[in-house]
Motif scaffolding. Structure first.
Motif, mmCIF file in Angstrom:
data_model
loop_
_atom_site.group_PDB
_atom_site.id
_atom_site.type_symbol
_atom_site.label_atom_id
_atom_site.label_comp_id
_atom_site.label_asym_id
_atom_site.label_seq_id
_atom_site.Cartn_x
_atom_site.Cartn_y
_atom_site.Cartn_z
ATOM 1 N N SER A 1 -23.967 -6.982 23.994
ATOM 2 C CA SER A 1 -25.171 -7.196 24.810
ATOM 3 C C SER A 1 -26.210 -8.018 24.071
ATOM 4 O O SER A 1 -27.128 -8.574 24.690
ATOM 5 C CB SER A 1 -25.764 -5.849 25.234
ATOM 6 N N LEU A 2 -26.093 -8.096 22.738
ATOM 7 C CA LEU A 2 -27.019 -8.872 21.914
ATOM 8 C C LEU A 2 -26.469 -10.255 21.577
ATOM 9 O O LEU A 2 -27.039 -10.966 20.746
ATOM 10 C CB LEU A 2 -27.324 -8.108 20.629
ATOM 11 N N GLY A 3 -25.368 -10.636 22.202
ATOM 12 C CA GLY A 3 -24.825 -11.974 22.011
ATOM 13 C C GLY A 3 -23.711 -12.088 20.994
ATOM 14 O O GLY A 3 -23.218 -13.190 20.728
ATOM 15 N N PHE A 4 -23.291 -10.973 20.388
ATOM 16 C CA PHE A 4 -22.160 -11.010 19.463
ATOM 17 C C PHE A 4 -20.869 -11.170 20.268
ATOM 18 O O PHE A 4 -20.709 -10.555 21.333
ATOM 19 C CB PHE A 4 -22.081 -9.716 18.649
ATOM 20 N N GLU A 5 -19.945 -11.961 19.757
ATOM 21 C CA GLU A 5 -18.673 -12.203 20.426
ATOM 22 C C GLU A 5 -17.515 -11.803 19.521
ATOM 23 O O GLU A 5 -17.550 -12.040 18.310
ATOM 24 C CB GLU A 5 -18.539 -13.685 20.790
ATOM 25 N N GLN A 6 -16.503 -11.198 20.113
ATOM 26 C CA GLN A 6 -15.355 -10.765 19.317
ATOM 27 C C GLN A 6 -14.553 -11.970 18.841
ATOM 28 O O GLN A 6 -14.317 -12.924 19.589
ATOM 29 C CB GLN A 6 -14.448 -9.841 20.129
ATOM 30 N N VAL A 7 -14.144 -11.914 17.572
ATOM 31 C CA VAL A 7 -13.261 -12.945 17.021
ATOM 32 C C VAL A 7 -12.011 -12.252 16.493
ATOM 33 O O VAL A 7 -12.092 -11.202 15.859
ATOM 34 C CB VAL A 7 -13.958 -13.741 15.889
ATOM 35 N N GLY A 8 -10.852 -12.835 16.751
ATOM 36 C CA GLY A 8 -9.609 -12.280 16.250
ATOM 37 C C GLY A 8 -9.217 -10.997 16.965
ATOM 38 O O GLY A 8 -9.817 -10.583 17.962
ATOM 39 N N GLU A 9 -8.203 -10.367 16.417
ATOM 40 C CA GLU A 9 -7.666 -9.141 16.983
ATOM 41 C C GLU A 9 -8.149 -7.935 16.181
ATOM 42 O O GLU A 9 -8.839 -8.070 15.172
ATOM 43 C CB GLU A 9 -6.131 -9.208 16.975
ATOM 44 N N VAL A 10 -7.781 -6.765 16.620
ATOM 45 C CA VAL A 10 -8.100 -5.535 15.901
ATOM 46 C C VAL A 10 -7.438 -5.586 14.528
ATOM 47 O O VAL A 10 -6.253 -5.935 14.403
ATOM 48 C CB VAL A 10 -7.609 -4.306 16.685
ATOM 49 N N ASN A 11 -8.190 -5.263 13.457
ATOM 50 C CA ASN A 11 -7.627 -5.365 12.118
ATOM 51 C C ASN A 11 -6.827 -4.116 11.735
ATOM 52 O O ASN A 11 -6.678 -3.174 12.526
ATOM 53 C CB ASN A 11 -8.726 -5.660 11.078
ATOM 54 N N TYR A 12 -6.347 -4.105 10.508
ATOM 55 C CA TYR A 12 -5.505 -3.022 10.008
ATOM 56 C C TYR A 12 -6.201 -1.666 10.095
ATOM 57 O O TYR A 12 -5.556 -0.629 10.264
ATOM 58 C CB TYR A 12 -5.111 -3.324 8.558
ATOM 59 N N PHE A 13 -7.530 -1.682 9.969
ATOM 60 C CA PHE A 13 -8.308 -0.439 9.968
ATOM 61 C C PHE A 13 -8.740 -0.023 11.373
ATOM 62 O O PHE A 13 -9.535 0.903 11.533
ATOM 63 C CB PHE A 13 -9.540 -0.606 9.078
ATOM 64 N N GLY A 14 -8.248 -0.723 12.374
ATOM 65 C CA GLY A 14 -8.601 -0.386 13.744
ATOM 66 C C GLY A 14 -9.982 -0.877 14.153
ATOM 67 O O GLY A 14 -10.583 -0.341 15.090
ATOM 68 N N GLU A 15 -10.477 -1.910 13.474
ATOM 69 C CA GLU A 15 -11.810 -2.433 13.746
ATOM 70 C C GLU A 15 -11.742 -3.769 14.478
ATOM 71 O O GLU A 15 -10.822 -4.564 14.263
ATOM 72 C CB GLU A 15 -12.584 -2.647 12.449
ATOM 73 N N VAL A 16 -12.742 -4.001 15.314
ATOM 74 C CA VAL A 16 -12.932 -5.326 15.884
ATOM 75 C C VAL A 16 -14.095 -5.984 15.151
ATOM 76 O O VAL A 16 -15.026 -5.303 14.696
ATOM 77 C CB VAL A 16 -13.219 -5.277 17.398
#
Length: 252
Positions: A198-213
């Motif tokens: 909602s603050l303008g951040f956009e997801q890059v890449g896929e979920v990492n090894y630690f389960g994080e976006v």
């Protein structure tokens, strides 16, 4: 960081104050909650370690933190904040943080300025933002968004000071460029993901090894000029020994 050691940020929704030893007991209590430890990917510390950690936050030049407190009673007219009053334990809500890291991607992007260097090493930086609302009473009410909005405003207004302090500590020649801001959030934490989006951040890449976006905000200036928090003010954080002429600071 030393930058904010005498600065509080006040808005209509929250008060941000520098992390002091006076806050450690309450903070340590928060960090006994297994859910908070898991959500923040933190280790359980002893009280002594928590005090040491607080000192590290103050002296490290690549970490910036504020304690989140309930808003002042008159945020529009306040000129200073009295330490230990406006940020008393029963007014503390959580914390918000910035971590600076060396930028590791290719620097040969169109329009980029030359990065600062130590010798031939490229050392521009990126900033990771995180927030914790420890008090469950204040969750799910839009406070997290309001706090991050205020924090991003502070970072934007002081970006040169932040990177100058970072550069001084690292022995860099010239001012490094803050390339972008990011947030790493567990994919199950849908509220936090939605908050940053909602603050303008956009997801890059896929979920990492630690389960994080990973979410990225590439143009902080564009965001900050459009989203100025209501009643945003930077105030003097006045400790007891700094009180002048017997005049108390803002009480609540």
């Amino acid at each position: 960081m030393r930058l904010n050691e005498s600065t509080a940020v006040s808005t209509a929704r929250a008060l941000l104050v520098p992390y002091e030893a006076r806050h450690v007991l309450t903070y340590h209590g928060w960090m006994q909650d297994p859910a908070i430890l898991e959500a923040t990917a933190s280790d359980r510390l002893t009280l002594e370690e928590e005090y040491e950690n607080q000192q590290s936050w103050r002296s490290s030049h690549d970490k910036l933190t504020f304690i989140i407190c309930q808003p002042l009673s008159s945020p529009a007219t306040a000129e200073r904040v009295q330490a230990g009053v406006a940020d008393a334990p029963d007014r503390m809500i959580g914390d918000v943080n910035l971590f600076l890291y060396p930028h590791e991607e290719d620097f040969a992007e169109d329009g980029d300025e030359m990065p600062s260097k130590v010798g031939e090493e490229r050392v521009d930086c990126v900033g990771e933002v995180d927030i914790m609302i420890a008090d469950q009473e204040h969750r799910g009410k839009g406070l997290g968004r309001a706090v991050v909005q205020a924090f991003l405003q502070y970072i934007w207004r002081h970006a040169d000071d932040i990177t100058d302090e970072y550069a001084l500590d690292k022995g860099l020649i010239g001012r490094p460029k803050l390339r972008h801001l990011m947030a790493k959030i567990g994919q199950q934490n849908v509220r936090s993901v939605a908050l940053f989006k909602s603050l303008g951040f956009e997801q890059v890449g896929e979920v990492n090894y630690f389960g994080e976006v990973t979410l990225v905000l590439r143009d902080l200036g564009e965001f900050a000029t459009k989203e100025v928090p209501e009643a945003y003010k930077e105030l003097t954080y006045q400790r007891d020994e700094e009180t002048q002429n017997g005049q108390p600071g803002e009480q609540q």
